[in-house]
Write a protein that holds these residues in place. Structure first.
Motif, short mmCIF file in Angstrom:
data_model
loop_
_atom_site.label_atom_id
_atom_site.label_comp_id
_atom_site.label_asym_id
_atom_site.label_seq_id
_atom_site.Cartn_x
_atom_site.Cartn_y
_atom_site.Cartn_z
N LEU A 1 1.60 6.36 -7.13
CA LEU A 1 0.55 7.26 -7.57
C LEU A 1 0.98 8.73 -7.41
O LEU A 1 0.64 9.58 -8.23
N THR A 2 1.73 8.99 -6.34
CA THR A 2 2.24 10.35 -6.13
C THR A 2 3.16 10.77 -7.27
O THR A 2 3.05 11.87 -7.81
N ASP A 3 4.09 9.87 -7.64
CA ASP A 3 4.97 10.17 -8.77
C ASP A 3 4.18 10.31 -10.07
O ASP A 3 4.49 11.14 -10.93
N THR A 4 3.16 9.47 -10.23
CA THR A 4 2.32 9.53 -11.43
C THR A 4 1.67 10.91 -11.56
O THR A 4 1.68 11.53 -12.64
N LEU A 5 1.10 11.38 -10.49
CA LEU A 5 0.43 12.69 -10.51
C LEU A 5 1.44 13.82 -10.65
O LEU A 5 1.15 14.84 -11.28
N SER A 6 2.63 13.64 -10.08
CA SER A 6 3.67 14.66 -10.22
C SER A 6 4.12 14.79 -11.67
O SER A 6 4.33 15.90 -12.18
N LEU A 7 4.29 13.64 -12.33
CA LEU A 7 4.68 13.67 -13.75
C LEU A 7 3.57 14.30 -14.59
O LEU A 7 3.84 15.10 -15.49
N ALA A 8 2.33 13.94 -14.29
CA ALA A 8 1.21 14.53 -15.02
C ALA A 8 1.19 16.05 -14.85
O ALA A 8 0.97 16.79 -15.81
N LEU B 1 10.00 8.29 -6.11
CA LEU B 1 10.22 6.85 -6.27
C LEU B 1 11.04 6.52 -7.52
O LEU B 1 11.94 5.67 -7.47
N ILE B 2 10.75 7.17 -8.62
CA ILE B 2 11.38 6.83 -9.90
C ILE B 2 12.91 6.99 -9.87
O ILE B 2 13.62 6.11 -10.38
N PRO B 3 13.46 8.06 -9.27
CA PRO B 3 14.93 8.14 -9.23
C PRO B 3 15.58 6.97 -8.49
O PRO B 3 16.66 6.51 -8.87
N VAL B 4 14.93 6.48 -7.46
CA VAL B 4 15.45 5.33 -6.72
C VAL B 4 15.42 4.08 -7.61
O VAL B 4 16.38 3.31 -7.67
N ILE B 5 14.31 3.90 -8.30
CA ILE B 5 14.17 2.75 -9.20
C ILE B 5 15.21 2.83 -10.32
O ILE B 5 15.83 1.83 -10.70
N ALA B 6 15.41 4.04 -10.85
CA ALA B 6 16.39 4.22 -11.93
C ALA B 6 17.79 3.83 -11.48
O ALA B 6 18.55 3.21 -12.24
N LEU C 1 0.82 -1.21 0.00
CA LEU C 1 0.00 0.00 0.00
C LEU C 1 0.86 1.26 0.00
O LEU C 1 0.54 2.25 -0.67
N LEU C 2 1.95 1.24 0.76
CA LEU C 2 2.85 2.40 0.81
C LEU C 2 3.49 2.66 -0.55
O LEU C 2 3.55 3.80 -1.03
N THR C 3 3.98 1.59 -1.17
CA THR C 3 4.63 1.77 -2.47
C THR C 3 3.62 2.13 -3.55
O THR C 3 3.94 2.89 -4.48
N LEU C 4 2.41 1.63 -3.43
CA LEU C 4 1.36 1.99 -4.38
C LEU C 4 1.07 3.49 -4.30
O LEU C 4 0.98 4.18 -5.33
N THR C 5 0.94 4.00 -3.08
CA THR C 5 0.67 5.42 -2.91
C THR C 5 1.84 6.27 -3.39
O THR C 5 1.65 7.32 -4.03
N ALA C 6 3.06 5.81 -3.12
CA ALA C 6 4.24 6.54 -3.61
C ALA C 6 4.26 6.55 -5.14
O ALA C 6 4.60 7.57 -5.76
#
Length: 283
Positions: free
Chosen positions: A181-188, A253-258, A174-179
């Motif tokens: 979604l946060t990145d998704t909305l930030s990119l949008a 989240l995305i920079p960490v994944i990258a 749930l935590l990672t899902l929300t994170a």
């Protein structure tokens, strides 16, 4: 007679639901006003936790963490009825749940950890999921009681502490899902795309539907037949970060994944399926 310790959003609604079912409930909360507020529904509030548990054969607990549970149960100990059953719905460590089970058994009491995937409204409506594990005789004895509180009781087997571990696993998702979604909305936001358009996309395309197949690929270690090569996924992550930077928004989240992707590419896995980044979790 039942007692309930901890009148947060979850505990207070559990109590209200019990009272609606005609049960008598004695309650306690560290901030006494929260407990007294429930007297309007028919609960009997106590300022002293020792008094709150007197006469109760079952004591439910919804508190903050391991330390709080240990502290409150220690305080309540002098008032417990012989052979009382303690049912703890607090999200705690697996180690703590197993240790409490053994410690209270040695004192002549039954302790069962029963964490939940339920929000306050679920508690009031007796819906959602409750997890249990451990002594199967104990579980069979209390399951009728627990079934009244929730839509589904999930018995995870005889291993003490497993319910606590599975609750943490679920909460991590749930935590990672929300994170995400946060990145998704930030990119949008950085691209000038309204959140309503993103919502419409997910109404037509459900990425969650791909999770079972993705999970299966990861757990089977099937990374060589790529559906999305790691090199290409990393390229897209770069595009996302560039767009966010240009739009002056932050991605968490995305920079960490990258960075993790870069490590796996450096190991020679660039042409593998991008889910190879999970390999260490299963090996």
């Amino acid at each position: 007679m039942k007692a309930f310790l901890g009148m947060g959003l979850l505990g207070s609604n559990f109590v209200r639901a019990m009272i609606q079912k005609g049960e008598q409930v004695q309650i306690w909360n560290r901030t006494a006003a929260k407990a007294r507020a429930l007297e309007t529904y028919g609960a009997k509030a106590f300022d002293d936790v020792t008094e709150a548990v007197k006469g109760a054969t079952t004591i439910h607990v919804t508190l903050k963490d391991d330390d709080t549970v240990n502290e409150v149960l220690a305080m309540a100990g002098k008032g417990l009825e012989p052979g009382a059953i303690i049912i703890d719905h607090t999200t705690t460590s697996a180690k703590g749940a197993a240790e409490r089970t053994a410690a209270w058994k040695a004192k002549g009491y039954t302790y069962l950890h029963a964490p939940v995937f339920m929000g306050p409204q679920n508690a009031l409506e007796s819906t959602g999921n409750m997890l249990v594990s451990g002594d199967q005789d104990v579980i069979s004895r209390v399951e009728p009681e627990l079934s009244k509180m929730t839509g589904k009781v999930l018995n995870l087997g005889p291993e003490e502490g497993k319910a606590a571990g599975m609750k943490l696993i679920g909460n991590l998702f749930l935590l990672t899902l929300t994170a995400g979604l946060t990145d998704t909305l930030s990119l949008a936001k950085s691209l000038g795309i309204p959140s309503g358009d993103v919502s419409a996309l997910f109404e037509s395309w459900n990425p969650g539907a791909t999770m079972p197949a993705r999970f299966k690929r990861i757990t089977e270690g099937n990374f060589k037949q790529a559906s999305w090569e790691l090199n290409m996924a990393r390229k897209d992550a770069g595009l996302m970060m560039d767009a966010a930077k240009h739009g002056e928004t932050a991605l968490s989240l995305i920079p960490v994944i990258a960075a993790v992707m870069d490590d796996w590419i450096a190991k020679g896995h660039g042409n593998d399926d991008w889910s190879v980044i999970a390999q260490d979790a299963i090996s």
